[in-house]
Design a protein around this motif. Structure first.
Motif, PDB file in Angstrom:
ATOM      1  N   HIS A 115      -3.622  -5.707  -5.076  1.00 54.86           N
ATOM      2  CA  HIS A 115      -3.573  -5.799  -3.573  1.00 54.86           C
ATOM      3  C   HIS A 115      -3.044  -4.362  -3.003  1.00 54.86           C
ATOM      4  O   HIS A 115      -3.503  -3.937  -1.957  1.00 54.86           O
ATOM      5  CB  HIS A 115      -2.500  -6.902  -3.203  1.00 54.86           C
ATOM      6  CG  HIS A 115      -2.510  -6.931  -1.753  1.00 54.86           C
ATOM      7  ND1 HIS A 115      -3.434  -7.733  -0.917  1.00 54.86           N
ATOM      8  CD2 HIS A 115      -1.424  -6.531  -0.959  1.00 54.86           C
ATOM      9  CE1 HIS A 115      -2.902  -7.788   0.287  1.00 54.86           C
ATOM     10  NE2 HIS A 115      -1.697  -6.849   0.268  1.00 54.86           N
ATOM     11  N   HIS A 119      -4.510  -1.832  -0.360  1.00 51.29           N
ATOM     12  CA  HIS A 119      -4.030  -1.306   0.947  1.00 51.29           C
ATOM     13  C   HIS A 119      -4.283   0.265   0.942  1.00 51.29           C
ATOM     14  O   HIS A 119      -4.363   0.916   1.828  1.00 51.29           O
ATOM     15  CB  HIS A 119      -2.513  -1.323   0.874  1.00 51.29           C
ATOM     16  CG  HIS A 119      -1.935  -2.479   1.474  1.00 51.29           C
ATOM     17  ND1 HIS A 119      -2.507  -3.073   2.846  1.00 51.29           N
ATOM     18  CD2 HIS A 119      -1.592  -3.637   1.033  1.00 51.29           C
ATOM     19  CE1 HIS A 119      -2.025  -3.956   3.236  1.00 51.29           C
ATOM     20  NE2 HIS A 119      -1.576  -4.587   2.257  1.00 51.29           N
ATOM     21  N   SER A 140       4.850  -2.530   3.742  1.00 49.51           N
ATOM     22  CA  SER A 140       4.202  -3.902   4.073  1.00 49.51           C
ATOM     23  C   SER A 140       5.271  -5.107   4.261  1.00 49.51           C
ATOM     24  O   SER A 140       6.374  -4.798   3.942  1.00 49.51           O
ATOM     25  CB  SER A 140       2.936  -4.416   3.152  1.00 49.51           C
ATOM     26  OG  SER A 140       3.287  -4.738   2.055  1.00 49.51           O
ATOM     27  N   ASP A 306      -3.355  -7.188   6.109  1.00 52.65           N
ATOM     28  CA  ASP A 306      -4.000  -7.741   5.048  1.00 52.65           C
ATOM     29  C   ASP A 306      -5.520  -7.920   5.601  1.00 52.65           C
ATOM     30  O   ASP A 306      -5.817  -8.675   6.459  1.00 52.65           O
ATOM     31  CB  ASP A 306      -3.314  -9.033   4.616  1.00 52.65           C
ATOM     32  CG  ASP A 306      -2.177  -8.437   3.681  1.00 52.65           C
ATOM     33  OD1 ASP A 306      -1.941  -7.365   3.273  1.00 52.65           O
ATOM     34  OD2 ASP A 306      -1.626  -9.699   3.424  1.00 52.65           O
TER      35      ASP A 306
END
Ligand code: KG4
Ligand code: ZN
Length: 343
Positions: A115, A119, A140, A306
């Motif tokens: 993930h 980003h 985040s 996201d």
């Protein structure tokens, strides 16, 4: 000449069910993000069980919508990408299991994506030719990290938070002030109307490491709110509190980005993650780049929070850098990795 390969990407690591279709390495054909803020809002944070159930309900219709919006069909796909971690294990498993079934049914390769690589990959959509290495400040709800990036999927952690993530603290401060969840947007809105007149400390400001601590500033705001409630009752100076808190976070992020730049001498700077939607932070990092003569890349806000487009771009670059890898076909045993950090 070969036509660019088309792929479908799934992201379900937290409270967004997202699917995107990508052409080649960087071109989004469609991107759908179904946020669950309405479900979790009343609890002031994410309830994992509810998040998983919602992902399971939404994943199939959103995959079909994304295919339709892209103007392609399932038979046009060349591979599938899905977030493998970090994130909530149950939430990750919904997306990953669906992706495995889809890849198996269509006889396609499957790329498991980190993930955080996702980003950072968002940064390259508008600027694929950024000079490398790139220093990425990733901020985040779950992470506050600084990476030195050689290319998509290859980055080294230089430092990060030792306790809370910056976004998590925005959410907590919003909770102290009854501003709703997620807290970043309302805190930013209030901060714009206020003055940073209260002292909220910048933790570890003098240590010469690119590490952060946000739990001290969070507690300082909690005590400040209590003290001001005792003095003013319900008539709180909410905008001044938000402005003071936001300044402390933005100061910390700028100070530590400078330390990391001095230590690693990158060729460009990027800002990524949900907190990168924050206008004050975007302005500060843009100015820092101007001052140091380094190009700065900050994705549009919808690509900072996201989404699956960033996962698709990361997956496409991993796949196309190494299309023959056996890893992409050998995915049935691939597990979700809830605590997976790039090295
Ligand atoms: O990247 P993201 O969508 O999800 C994670 O991977 O965590 O980040 C969500 C976080 C939340 O904590 C949210 O409050 C924060 O990003 N955020 C903001 C802003 N918009 C979202 N924080 C500060 N200012 C904003 N405008
Ligand atoms: Zn994220």
């Amino acid at each position: 000449m070969n036509k660019p390969i088309i792929s479908l990407a799934i992201e379900t690591s937290c409270d967004e069910t997202a699917v995107a279709v990508i052409k080649g390495r960087f071109e989004p054909l469609s991107g759908i993000v179904a946020s669950q803020h309405d479900i979790h809002g009343k609890y002031g944070g994410i309830v994992p069980e509810l998040a998983c159930r919602r992902h399971a309900e939404l994943i199939r219709p959103i995959v079909h919508d994304a295919i339709e919006k892209a103007g392609v069909s399932f038979s046009d796909l060349g591979f599938v990408s899905a977030t493998r971690g970090p994130g909530l294990v149950g939430a990750l498993l919904v997306g990953l299991s669906y992706a495995k079934g889809l890849a198996f049914g269509l006889n396609l390769p499957l790329v498991g994506v980190n993930h955080l690589d996702g980003h950072v990959a968002a940064v390259f959509i508008k600027q694929p030719d950024l000079p490398m290495p790139l220093l990425a400040l990733l901020v985040s709800g779950g992470h506050t990290e600084i990476f030195l990036v050689q290319k998509i999927g290859q980055m080294k952690r230089l430092g990060g938070t030792r306790d809370d993530a910056a976004g998590e603290v925005f959410d907590k401060v919003a909770k102290f002030l009854d501003l709703g969840y997620p807290g970043g947007p309302p805190v930013e809105k209030m901060a714009a109307k206020g003055e940073a007149k209260y002292k909220v400390p910048v933790a570890m400001a003098r240590s010469n490491t690119p590490d952060f601590s946000f739990s001290g500033p969070k507690t300082a705001v909690k005590h400040l709110v209590q003290k001001l409630k005792d003095e003013h009752g319900d008539n709180l100076p909410v905008s001044d509190i938000c402005a003071s808190f936001q300044k402390s976070v933005v100061d910390a992020l700028e100070i530590k980005t400078r330390v990391a730049i001095e230590q690693s001498r990158p060729a460009s700077i990027a800002l990524a993650g949900g907190v990168a939607c924050n206008g004050a932070l975007r302005e500060r990092i843009t100015k820092l780049g101007e001052e140091l003569g380094l190009p700065v890349a900050i994705p549009e806000p919808w690509l900072c929070s996201d989404n699956a487009t960033m996962i698709g771009v990361a997956g496409a670059n991993l796949y196309l850098d190494n299309p023959e890898s056996a890893e992409w076909m050998d995915y049935m045993e691939m597990d979700a990795k809830p605590g997976w950090l790039p090295q």
